[in-house]
Motif scaffolding. Structure first.
Motif, PDB file in Angstrom:
ATOM      1  N   LEU A   8     -40.045  25.597 -34.703  1.00 32.63           N
ATOM      2  CA  LEU A   8     -40.414  25.100 -33.377  1.00 32.63           C
ATOM      3  C   LEU A   8     -41.622  24.268 -33.437  1.00 32.63           C
ATOM      4  N   ARG A   9     -42.666  24.457 -34.410  1.00 30.62           N
ATOM      5  CA  ARG A   9     -43.721  23.596 -34.576  1.00 30.62           C
ATOM      6  C   ARG A   9     -43.356  22.384 -35.012  1.00 30.62           C
ATOM      7  N   ALA A  10     -42.652  22.446 -36.196  1.00 34.64           N
ATOM      8  CA  ALA A  10     -42.073  21.342 -36.913  1.00 34.64           C
ATOM      9  C   ALA A  10     -41.419  20.383 -36.047  1.00 34.64           C
ATOM     10  N   GLY A  11     -40.307  20.850 -35.170  1.00 30.12           N
ATOM     11  CA  GLY A  11     -39.639  19.996 -34.145  1.00 30.12           C
ATOM     12  C   GLY A  11     -40.300  19.451 -33.052  1.00 30.12           C
ATOM     13  N   ALA A  12     -41.409  20.084 -32.674  1.00 30.67           N
ATOM     14  CA  ALA A  12     -42.450  19.366 -31.650  1.00 30.67           C
ATOM     15  C   ALA A  12     -43.031  18.274 -32.168  1.00 30.67           C
ATOM     16  N   MET A  13     -43.475  18.625 -33.487  1.00 30.90           N
ATOM     17  CA  MET A  13     -44.179  17.067 -34.286  1.00 30.90           C
ATOM     18  C   MET A  13     -43.362  16.260 -34.545  1.00 30.90           C
ATOM     19  N   VAL A  14     -42.058  16.279 -34.771  1.00 28.39           N
ATOM     20  CA  VAL A  14     -40.961  15.284 -35.331  1.00 28.39           C
ATOM     21  C   VAL A  14     -40.846  14.445 -33.692  1.00 28.39           C
ATOM     22  N   MET A  15     -40.754  15.376 -32.705  1.00 28.30           N
ATOM     23  CA  MET A  15     -40.357  14.663 -31.508  1.00 28.30           C
ATOM     24  C   MET A  15     -41.542  13.784 -30.905  1.00 28.30           C
ATOM     25  N   THR A  16     -42.776  14.342 -31.491  1.00 32.39           N
ATOM     26  CA  THR A  16     -43.917  13.485 -30.720  1.00 32.39           C
ATOM     27  C   THR A  16     -43.853  12.184 -31.401  1.00 32.39           C
ATOM     28  N   ALA A  17     -43.673  12.130 -32.836  1.00 30.37           N
ATOM     29  CA  ALA A  17     -43.519  11.020 -33.481  1.00 30.37           C
ATOM     30  C   ALA A  17     -42.373  10.049 -32.906  1.00 30.37           C
ATOM     31  N   ALA A  18     -41.295  10.727 -32.669  1.00 32.79           N
ATOM     32  CA  ALA A  18     -39.954   9.984 -32.385  1.00 32.79           C
ATOM     33  C   ALA A  18     -40.212   9.099 -30.949  1.00 32.79           C
ATOM     34  N   ALA A  57     -32.976  13.321 -33.055  1.00 32.69           N
ATOM     35  CA  ALA A  57     -31.955  14.338 -33.526  1.00 32.69           C
ATOM     36  C   ALA A  57     -32.526  15.335 -34.664  1.00 32.69           C
ATOM     37  N   ALA A  58     -33.585  14.882 -35.335  1.00 30.68           N
ATOM     38  CA  ALA A  58     -34.362  15.888 -36.379  1.00 30.68           C
ATOM     39  C   ALA A  58     -34.984  16.852 -35.519  1.00 30.68           C
ATOM     40  N   ALA A  84     -44.807   2.576 -20.653  1.00 25.15           N
ATOM     41  CA  ALA A  84     -45.183   4.346 -19.960  1.00 25.15           C
ATOM     42  C   ALA A  84     -44.192   5.497 -20.305  1.00 25.15           C
ATOM     43  N   PRO A  85     -42.887   5.289 -20.311  1.00 27.20           N
ATOM     44  CA  PRO A  85     -42.052   6.332 -20.311  1.00 27.20           C
ATOM     45  C   PRO A  85     -42.060   6.788 -21.538  1.00 27.20           C
ATOM     46  N   TYR A  86     -42.089   6.145 -22.582  1.00 30.00           N
ATOM     47  CA  TYR A  86     -42.139   6.585 -24.162  1.00 30.00           C
ATOM     48  C   TYR A  86     -43.516   7.006 -24.519  1.00 30.00           C
ATOM     49  N   ALA A  87     -44.696   6.594 -23.834  1.00 27.69           N
ATOM     50  CA  ALA A  87     -46.104   7.113 -24.155  1.00 27.69           C
ATOM     51  C   ALA A  87     -46.254   8.405 -23.385  1.00 27.69           C
ATOM     52  N   LEU A  88     -45.718   8.688 -22.313  1.00 24.47           N
ATOM     53  CA  LEU A  88     -45.834   9.873 -21.534  1.00 24.47           C
ATOM     54  C   LEU A  88     -44.706  11.230 -22.259  1.00 24.47           C
ATOM     55  N   SER A  89     -43.843  10.370 -22.630  1.00 28.29           N
ATOM     56  CA  SER A  89     -42.924  11.338 -23.569  1.00 28.29           C
ATOM     57  C   SER A  89     -43.509  11.968 -24.744  1.00 28.29           C
ATOM     58  N   ALA A  90     -44.267  11.159 -25.451  1.00 27.70           N
ATOM     59  CA  ALA A  90     -44.931  11.437 -26.554  1.00 27.70           C
ATOM     60  C   ALA A  90     -46.167  12.419 -26.139  1.00 27.70           C
ATOM     61  N   LEU A  91     -46.728  12.057 -25.111  1.00 30.85           N
ATOM     62  CA  LEU A  91     -47.812  13.171 -24.792  1.00 30.85           C
ATOM     63  C   LEU A  91     -47.115  14.464 -24.361  1.00 30.85           C
ATOM     64  N   SER A  92     -46.133  14.474 -23.741  1.00 28.07           N
ATOM     65  CA  SER A  92     -45.606  15.701 -23.567  1.00 28.07           C
ATOM     66  C   SER A  92     -45.023  16.514 -24.603  1.00 28.07           C
ATOM     67  N   ALA A  93     -44.369  15.714 -25.585  1.00 29.40           N
ATOM     68  CA  ALA A  93     -44.047  16.435 -26.991  1.00 29.40           C
ATOM     69  C   ALA A  93     -45.449  17.058 -27.570  1.00 29.40           C
ATOM     70  N   ALA A  94     -46.406  16.218 -27.516  1.00 30.35           N
ATOM     71  CA  ALA A  94     -47.836  16.802 -28.062  1.00 30.35           C
ATOM     72  C   ALA A  94     -48.250  18.115 -27.663  1.00 30.35           C
ATOM     73  N   GLY A  95     -48.025  18.312 -26.248  1.00 25.61           N
ATOM     74  CA  GLY A  95     -48.367  19.619 -25.496  1.00 25.61           C
ATOM     75  C   GLY A  95     -47.328  20.672 -26.056  1.00 25.61           C
ATOM     76  N   SER A  96     -46.135  20.428 -26.435  1.00 23.35           N
ATOM     77  CA  SER A  96     -45.238  21.290 -26.879  1.00 23.35           C
ATOM     78  C   SER A  96     -46.004  21.790 -28.383  1.00 23.35           C
ATOM     79  N   VAL A  97     -46.217  20.878 -28.865  1.00 21.28           N
ATOM     80  CA  VAL A  97     -47.017  21.376 -30.463  1.00 21.28           C
ATOM     81  C   VAL A  97     -47.984  22.422 -30.218  1.00 21.28           C
ATOM     82  N   VAL A  98     -48.844  22.222 -29.046  1.00 20.46           N
ATOM     83  CA  VAL A  98     -49.895  22.951 -28.789  1.00 20.46           C
ATOM     84  C   VAL A  98     -49.379  24.582 -28.551  1.00 20.46           C
ATOM     85  N   CYS A  99     -48.286  24.604 -27.759  1.00 21.55           N
ATOM     86  CA  CYS A  99     -47.508  25.711 -27.325  1.00 21.55           C
ATOM     87  C   CYS A  99     -47.086  26.468 -28.461  1.00 21.55           C
TER      88      CYS A  99
END
Length: 433
Positions: A89-99, A120-121, A179-194
């Motif tokens: 879950l941690r790795a997936g959240a980090m990859v999603m942030t970069a994506a 996809a990864a 903005a849509p992609y920047a906010l998506s990256a910010l949300s994914a970064a929040g999932s990393v914290v969780c």
């Protein structure tokens, strides 16, 4: 799988574990919400068109995405069972942030392709691991009977967040195009914290080989052996693949073509998508309403037929009828998803590599989606959208009939996974409400 520790009457066991279960449920809700909050979803087609991509390139990337998801699912399920679902879950959240940052750094065909490959990864890392972590963690806390509601409520929270955020995408794009992609990256970064603060790896029921960490090859072999020895599990997975393929193709690939075909302009698509999301969120939050009356497997079958009928209706109705049917389709999907997750998890025997088996289902699901997406593209290019809807509905009905024939001819007693679910304790006790 023993459920004695989670029985409603076993208060001495379940009461002390409630705080830990509440924390797991709340963190899972937050993770699922932030990880899946893709602000760009309602506008990615228009965004890529504005970046200079053609329709062929856009749908080509989608086909590559499905295939890549299948390929990534093969190792990531094994990794989850070997290294732990929480680490995946941690790795997936980090990859999603970069994506989500890729389209901002390179708004080209290559950049969008890299974006979807990374998506996809990231999704493959969490697809089986998230469900396995929640299921095993609640069981370890003596709260396994709350899994169904927890799965459904997490999905409902995520869908509710989309309803609130997606209408804002248009105005935000006018202020800042990316903005849509920047906010998506910010949300994914929040999932990393969780993911970082999730409790430690859940303890599974002891097995003969529990002292040794299994190798990836042993996990894969055990998963195949489990499928061969548990025909019920294979049948439930096949049923799930049909449901998820219908849901994905209709709500993602055919959503805009259906609306445009009925004269509903792009300016209204956001409102329709929000209404569909509300319908799905409300249904996802209350899947237990159904299980007290029929077996979960029977409900999934009936809901599959309802989805097929709705697809056929899309070919017949006018604009307002189509909007109502799309909302109905979304509600049916909301009921079906948590029921199907519970069916599969309950059908997996104790000691089996759960994340690997769940990844097997995701692999088949995405492979079928890739084939259906190619077929759907051919239908649309030929101007045969109505035929596509009718053929999809008929094929679904035929598959349900075959599934029931296979079910009747399967040897052995009906497993617990296909029986009516017991009525759980009041969910407010776990959520502290």
């Amino acid at each position: 799988m023993s459920r004695s520790s989670a029985h409603p009457g076993n208060a001495g066991t379940s009461r002390p574990s409630a705080p830990g279960a509440r924390r797991i449920i709340r963190l899972n809700n937050a993770f699922q919400l932030l990880f899946n909050l893709l602000w760009w979803m309602p506008v990615f087609y228009a965004y890529q068109r504005q970046a200079g991509l053609s329709d062929g390139q856009i749908f080509g990337i989608q086909s590559i995405y499905y295939i890549a998801f299948c390929l990534f699912e093969i190792p990531t399920g094994l990794v989850a069972d070997r290294l732990g679902a929480r680490n995946c879950l941690r790795a997936g959240a980090m990859v999603m942030t970069a994506a989500n940052l890729a389209p901002l750094l390179a708004p080209t065909y290559t950049g969008f392709l890299a974006h979807f490959l990374a998506i996809a990864a990231g999704r493959s890392l969490t697809s089986g691991a998230a469900s396995a972590y929640l299921y095993d963690s609640l069981r370890a806390q003596g709260a396994g009977e709350h899994y169904l509601k927890a799965e459904g409520q997490a999905r409902a929270w995520g869908l509710g967040a989309k309803v609130l955020c997606w209408p804002l995408v248009g105005p935000l794009m006018n202020l800042a195009h990316g903005a849509p992609y920047a906010l998506s990256a910010l949300s994914a970064a929040g999932s990393v914290v969780c993911a970082m603060v999730l409790p430690g790896r859940a303890t599974s029921p002891p097995t003969a080989g529990a002292r040794r960490r299994p190798t990836a090859l042993r996990d894969a072999t055990a998963a195949l052996r489990t499928l061969r020895a548990t025909p019920w599990l294979a049948l439930v997975m096949v049923q799930g693949v049909a449901v998820f393929t219908l849901s994905r193709i209709c709500q993602v690939n055919l959503f805009q073509p259906v609306l445009l075909d009925h004269g509903i302009g792009e300016s209204s698509h956001g409102a329709v998508l929000a209404a569909m999301t509300v319908a799905e969120a409300l249904a996802s939050a209350r899947p237990q309403w159904l299980t007290a009356r029929l077996r979960p497997a029977s409900w999934v079958t009936l809901l599959s037929l309802a989805m097929a009928g709705t697809l056929a209706g899309l070919a017949l109705g006018g604009p307002w009828t189509v909007i109502v049917l799309l909302c109905l389709f979304a509600a049916v999907c909301g009921f079906t998803y948590p029921l199907q997750r519970k069916l599969v998890n309950d059908a997996i025997p104790p000691g089996a590599p759960r994340a690997t088996l769940l990844s097997v289902e995701s692999i088949v699901d995405r492979a079928v989606c890739a084939l259906v997406a190619v077929a759907a593209g051919s239908y649309l290019e030929a101007g045969r959208l109505d035929a596509l809807l009718w053929h999809s509905a008929l094929l679904t009905g035929a598959l349900v009939a075959v599934w029931h024939l296979a079910l009747r001819h399967s040897a052995g007693p009906v497993p617990t996974a296909l029986r009516r679910s017991p009525r759980p304790q009041p969910y407010r006790d776990l959520m502290g409400k």
